[in-house]
Design a protein around this motif. Structure first.
Motif, PDB file in Angstrom:
ATOM      1  N   ARG A 124      -0.252 142.738  43.225  1.00 23.19           N
ATOM      2  CA  ARG A 124      -0.323 141.046  43.978  1.00 23.19           C
ATOM      3  C   ARG A 124      -1.276 140.290  42.639  1.00 23.19           C
ATOM      4  NH1 ARG A 124      -2.743 144.135  47.965  1.00 23.19           N
ATOM      5  NH2 ARG A 124      -1.470 143.024  50.241  1.00 23.19           N
ATOM      6  N   SER A 125      -1.163 139.032  42.125  1.00 22.12           N
ATOM      7  CA  SER A 125      -1.022 137.897  41.521  1.00 22.12           C
ATOM      8  C   SER A 125      -2.688 138.418  40.945  1.00 22.12           C
ATOM      9  CB  SER A 125      -0.832 136.866  41.796  1.00 22.12           C
ATOM     10  OG  SER A 125      -1.542 136.106  42.710  1.00 22.12           O
ATOM     11  N   PRO A 126      -3.775 137.792  40.302  1.00 24.14           N
ATOM     12  CA  PRO A 126      -5.219 138.416  40.509  1.00 24.14           C
ATOM     13  C   PRO A 126      -5.165 137.141  40.981  1.00 24.14           C
ATOM     14  CG  PRO A 126      -4.534 137.945  38.006  1.00 24.14           C
ATOM     15  CD  PRO A 126      -2.898 138.004  38.707  1.00 24.14           C
ATOM     16  N   LEU A 127      -4.811 136.171  41.425  1.00 26.40           N
ATOM     17  CA  LEU A 127      -6.172 134.977  42.927  1.00 26.40           C
ATOM     18  C   LEU A 127      -5.394 135.615  44.555  1.00 26.40           C
ATOM     19  CD1 LEU A 127      -6.692 132.596  43.690  1.00 26.40           C
ATOM     20  CD2 LEU A 127      -5.014 131.119  44.040  1.00 26.40           C
ATOM     21  N   SER A 128      -3.854 136.347  44.462  1.00 27.56           N
ATOM     22  CA  SER A 128      -4.103 136.887  45.288  1.00 27.56           C
ATOM     23  C   SER A 128      -4.640 138.210  46.062  1.00 27.56           C
ATOM     24  CB  SER A 128      -2.182 137.096  45.915  1.00 27.56           C
ATOM     25  OG  SER A 128      -1.443 136.260  46.177  1.00 27.56           O
ATOM     26  N   ALA A 129      -4.832 138.697  44.778  1.00 26.10           N
ATOM     27  CA  ALA A 129      -6.069 140.356  44.936  1.00 26.10           C
ATOM     28  C   ALA A 129      -6.678 139.858  44.964  1.00 26.10           C
ATOM     29  CB  ALA A 129      -5.184 140.699  43.434  1.00 26.10           C
ATOM     30  N   PHE A 130      -7.322 138.962  44.742  1.00 29.64           N
ATOM     31  CA  PHE A 130      -9.495 138.708  45.541  1.00 29.64           C
ATOM     32  C   PHE A 130      -9.171 137.610  46.187  1.00 29.64           C
ATOM     33  CE2 PHE A 130     -12.672 135.882  45.232  1.00 29.64           C
ATOM     34  CZ  PHE A 130     -13.498 135.924  43.649  1.00 29.64           C
ATOM     35  N   VAL A 131      -8.821 137.226  46.492  1.00 31.67           N
ATOM     36  CA  VAL A 131      -8.287 136.986  48.235  1.00 31.67           C
ATOM     37  C   VAL A 131      -8.179 138.070  48.883  1.00 31.67           C
ATOM     38  CG1 VAL A 131      -7.275 135.226  49.589  1.00 31.67           C
ATOM     39  CG2 VAL A 131      -7.756 134.551  47.360  1.00 31.67           C
ATOM     40  N   PHE A 132      -7.112 138.642  49.176  1.00 35.20           N
ATOM     41  CA  PHE A 132      -7.034 139.655  49.748  1.00 35.20           C
ATOM     42  C   PHE A 132      -8.683 141.100  49.922  1.00 35.20           C
ATOM     43  CE2 PHE A 132      -5.954 144.543  50.415  1.00 35.20           C
ATOM     44  CZ  PHE A 132      -5.107 144.236  51.621  1.00 35.20           C
ATOM     45  N   ASP A 133      -8.930 141.291  48.726  1.00 35.04           N
ATOM     46  CA  ASP A 133      -9.590 141.629  48.682  1.00 35.04           C
ATOM     47  C   ASP A 133     -11.711 140.906  48.573  1.00 35.04           C
ATOM     48  OD1 ASP A 133      -8.675 143.768  47.350  1.00 35.04           O
ATOM     49  OD2 ASP A 133      -9.297 143.415  45.798  1.00 35.04           O
ATOM     50  N   HIS A 134     -11.490 139.722  49.100  1.00 37.59           N
ATOM     51  CA  HIS A 134     -12.673 139.117  49.634  1.00 37.59           C
ATOM     52  C   HIS A 134     -12.080 137.990  50.872  1.00 37.59           C
ATOM     53  CE1 HIS A 134     -13.460 140.242  45.663  1.00 37.59           C
ATOM     54  NE2 HIS A 134     -15.068 139.782  46.481  1.00 37.59           N
ATOM     55  N   VAL A 135     -11.839 138.168  52.264  1.00 40.50           N
ATOM     56  CA  VAL A 135     -11.258 137.909  52.913  1.00 40.50           C
ATOM     57  C   VAL A 135     -11.870 137.331  53.707  1.00 40.50           C
ATOM     58  CG1 VAL A 135      -9.946 140.105  53.098  1.00 40.50           C
ATOM     59  CG2 VAL A 135     -12.323 140.151  54.429  1.00 40.50           C
ATOM     60  N   ALA A 136     -13.316 136.822  52.984  1.00 41.96           N
ATOM     61  CA  ALA A 136     -14.165 135.183  53.911  1.00 41.96           C
ATOM     62  C   ALA A 136     -13.310 133.678  53.641  1.00 41.96           C
ATOM     63  CB  ALA A 136     -15.148 135.727  53.499  1.00 41.96           C
ATOM     64  N   LEU A 153     -16.672 123.684  59.028  1.00 40.60           N
ATOM     65  CA  LEU A 153     -17.308 122.634  59.594  1.00 40.60           C
ATOM     66  C   LEU A 153     -16.913 122.211  60.934  1.00 40.60           C
ATOM     67  CD1 LEU A 153     -18.927 120.823  56.187  1.00 40.60           C
ATOM     68  CD2 LEU A 153     -19.540 123.152  57.276  1.00 40.60           C
ATOM     69  N   LEU A 154     -16.118 122.128  61.278  1.00 42.97           N
ATOM     70  CA  LEU A 154     -15.173 122.388  62.725  1.00 42.97           C
ATOM     71  C   LEU A 154     -15.465 122.676  63.743  1.00 42.97           C
ATOM     72  CD1 LEU A 154     -11.611 121.111  61.520  1.00 42.97           C
ATOM     73  CD2 LEU A 154     -13.293 120.080  61.603  1.00 42.97           C
ATOM     74  N   ASP A 155     -15.933 124.318  63.353  1.00 38.85           N
ATOM     75  CA  ASP A 155     -17.014 125.479  64.249  1.00 38.85           C
ATOM     76  C   ASP A 155     -17.414 125.833  63.975  1.00 38.85           C
ATOM     77  OD1 ASP A 155     -16.587 126.479  66.646  1.00 38.85           O
ATOM     78  OD2 ASP A 155     -14.835 127.185  65.431  1.00 38.85           O
ATOM     79  N   LEU A 156     -19.244 125.023  63.454  1.00 38.45           N
ATOM     80  CA  LEU A 156     -20.144 125.800  63.162  1.00 38.45           C
ATOM     81  C   LEU A 156     -20.629 126.856  64.583  1.00 38.45           C
ATOM     82  CD1 LEU A 156     -22.353 123.022  61.078  1.00 38.45           C
ATOM     83  CD2 LEU A 156     -20.830 125.259  60.717  1.00 38.45           C
ATOM     84  N   ALA A 157     -20.471 126.826  65.436  1.00 38.12           N
ATOM     85  CA  ALA A 157     -20.618 127.323  66.687  1.00 38.12           C
ATOM     86  C   ALA A 157     -19.937 128.748  66.997  1.00 38.12           C
ATOM     87  CB  ALA A 157     -20.612 126.259  68.144  1.00 38.12           C
ATOM     88  N   GLY A 158     -18.380 128.438  66.225  1.00 40.78           N
ATOM     89  CA  GLY A 158     -18.430 129.815  66.684  1.00 40.78           C
ATOM     90  C   GLY A 158     -17.810 130.379  65.179  1.00 40.78           C
ATOM     91  N   ARG A 159     -18.211 130.335  64.022  1.00 37.23           N
ATOM     92  CA  ARG A 159     -18.354 130.611  62.957  1.00 37.23           C
ATOM     93  C   ARG A 159     -20.415 131.257  62.252  1.00 37.23           C
ATOM     94  NH1 ARG A 159     -13.766 128.754  60.673  1.00 37.23           N
ATOM     95  NH2 ARG A 159     -12.780 128.072  61.690  1.00 37.23           N
ATOM     96  N   THR A 180     -24.889 125.074  50.416  1.00 37.32           N
ATOM     97  CA  THR A 180     -24.043 126.711  50.351  1.00 37.32           C
ATOM     98  C   THR A 180     -23.576 127.610  51.822  1.00 37.32           C
ATOM     99  OG1 THR A 180     -26.283 127.459  50.305  1.00 37.32           O
ATOM    100  CG2 THR A 180     -25.690 126.965  48.708  1.00 37.32           C
ATOM    101  N   TYR A 181     -23.030 127.711  51.613  1.00 36.41           N
ATOM    102  CA  TYR A 181     -22.630 128.468  52.569  1.00 36.41           C
ATOM    103  C   TYR A 181     -22.350 129.837  52.501  1.00 36.41           C
ATOM    104  CZ  TYR A 181     -18.417 128.899  56.666  1.00 36.41           C
ATOM    105  OH  TYR A 181     -18.467 129.184  57.358  1.00 36.41           O
ATOM    106  N   ARG A 182     -23.453 130.854  53.751  1.00 36.51           N
ATOM    107  CA  ARG A 182     -23.021 132.125  53.767  1.00 36.51           C
ATOM    108  C   ARG A 182     -22.647 132.775  55.510  1.00 36.51           C
ATOM    109  NH1 ARG A 182     -23.540 136.271  50.267  1.00 36.51           N
ATOM    110  NH2 ARG A 182     -23.658 137.761  50.742  1.00 36.51           N
ATOM    111  N   PRO A 183     -21.390 133.245  55.065  1.00 37.28           N
ATOM    112  CA  PRO A 183     -20.505 133.720  56.515  1.00 37.28           C
ATOM    113  C   PRO A 183     -21.308 135.201  57.362  1.00 37.28           C
ATOM    114  CG  PRO A 183     -19.311 133.766  53.995  1.00 37.28           C
ATOM    115  CD  PRO A 183     -20.638 134.002  53.676  1.00 37.28           C
ATOM    116  N   LYS A 184     -21.789 134.671  58.394  1.00 38.44           N
ATOM    117  CA  LYS A 184     -22.483 135.239  59.158  1.00 38.44           C
ATOM    118  C   LYS A 184     -22.110 136.537  58.948  1.00 38.44           C
ATOM    119  CE  LYS A 184     -23.586 136.594  64.346  1.00 38.44           C
ATOM    120  NZ  LYS A 184     -22.852 136.077  65.461  1.00 38.44           N
ATOM    121  N   LYS A 185     -20.691 137.039  58.892  1.00 36.85           N
ATOM    122  CA  LYS A 185     -20.496 138.764  58.932  1.00 36.85           C
ATOM    123  C   LYS A 185     -20.978 138.789  56.701  1.00 36.85           C
ATOM    124  CE  LYS A 185     -16.802 141.896  59.352  1.00 36.85           C
ATOM    125  NZ  LYS A 185     -15.513 141.930  59.456  1.00 36.85           N
ATOM    126  N   ASP A 186     -20.778 139.569  57.033  1.00 40.52           N
ATOM    127  CA  ASP A 186     -21.678 140.041  55.551  1.00 40.52           C
ATOM    128  C   ASP A 186     -20.211 140.110  54.238  1.00 40.52           C
ATOM    129  OD1 ASP A 186     -22.498 140.768  52.660  1.00 40.52           O
ATOM    130  OD2 ASP A 186     -23.044 142.663  53.902  1.00 40.52           O
TER     131      ASP A 186
END
Length: 298
Positions: A124-136, A153-159, A180-186
């Motif tokens: 994978r390219s460096p970008l694709s590898a990073f996104v693959f490893d950091h699925v958030a 931000l269109l669906d804060l209740a769901g996220r 700043t944005y912190r996903p509910k899932k780690d």
């Protein structure tokens, strides 16, 4: 003498009044600094369109031209074409470039799993590898911002992310609201910040940061190569920056048509790598029949 005394009293009174007013009034910009998260999000959503217009757009298909520019360690540039397709939370960002090795960037979330394209030898390219490893980045609908219907931000209740408003920040000579944005899932040590224009409240910039310590794996766990979790070498710094511009009205929604992404990896092993991608959408359509295969790596 009496007149002079009166003038002195009058001047003193005016000065005292001015000082009192300056003390009572909040400093310039303070109302914006104390803006609540709810207000910032509400103004941002209004900048996209009315609640009815936003709810009507179930899916979105954008197409146009793309370009990749390599900065380090090699230099070069390739033209190509782009597709940005989203259906609810599912999304696909594809940039196909004209090259002998069929280089492309395909970043996909099918609603359950994240996948990214591979180059020759299943690398994978460096970008694709990073996104693959950091699925958030894709699971949360962060990448490509309001270009997609997956924008969180269109669906804060769901996220249900943790949002913190940190005030106005100066970036490249421009004052922007920082959220700043912190996903509910780690999401590990990935730091996410979203930026909004203070006049229009459009989302115009995103910044993702990660520091990877040598010998330390995801979420700070020691690796087999370094069981003690020590830090014997140089850390690696990752950064993704996204810019959004050329906002146009499509079906009563104001959406960006120009997108730029810069991926930076700084360190000695692997060496520093910098690459920039750009997308310019020439067509954006809503509520089309979307083939499920669109969310599968081609």
């Amino acid at each position: 003498m009496a007149r002079r005394t009166a003038r002195i009293y009058h001047a003193s009174f005016c000065l005292l009044g001015a000082l009192l007013i300056a003390f009572l009034l909040p400093p310039s910009g303070t109302p914006e600094q104390k803006m609540k998260v709810e207000e910032l999000v509400a103004r941002h959503l209004s900048s996209i369109g009315t609640p009815e217009a936003r709810a009507t757009a179930k899916n979105r298909a954008g197409s146009g031209i793309a370009q990749v520019t390599f900065r380090m360690p090699k230099t070069g540039q390739l033209p190509g074409r782009s597709d940005v397709i989203s259906d609810g939370r599912m999304m696909r960002i594809a940039m196909m470039f004209s090259s002998q090795d069929n280089q492309s960037e395909q970043l996909v979330f099918n609603g359950k799993a994240v996948d990214t394209s591979q180059l020759s030898l299943r690398l994978r390219s460096p970008l694709s590898a990073f996104v693959f490893d950091h699925v958030a980045l894709l699971q949360e609908g962060l990448m490509c911002g309001t270009m997609t219907t997956a924008w969180p931000l269109l669906d804060l209740a769901g996220r249900q992310p943790k949002l913190v408003y940190t005030g106005l920040k100066k970036l490249e000579g421009r004052q922007l609201h920082e959220l700043t944005y912190r996903p509910k899932k780690d999401a590990g040590d990935l730091q996410i910040a979203l930026y909004f224009d203070p006049e229009t409240f459009r989302h115009v910039y995103s910044h993702y940061r990660l520091v990877e310590r040598v010998g330390v794996g995801e979420y700070g766990r020691p690796t087999q190569a370094n069981p003690a979790g020590a830090n014997p070498g140089t850390d690696t710094f990752y950064r993704i920056e996204e810019w959004f511009d050329d906002f146009k009205m499509v079906d009563s929604l104001t959406l960006p048509h120009a997108y730029k992404l810069r991926f930076t990896r700084e360190g000695s092993d692997p060496p520093t790598y910098i690459c920039e991608y750009s997308i310019s959408l020439t067509q954006v359509l809503h509520n089309q029949a979307v083939d499920p295969k669109a969310f599968v790596i081609q």
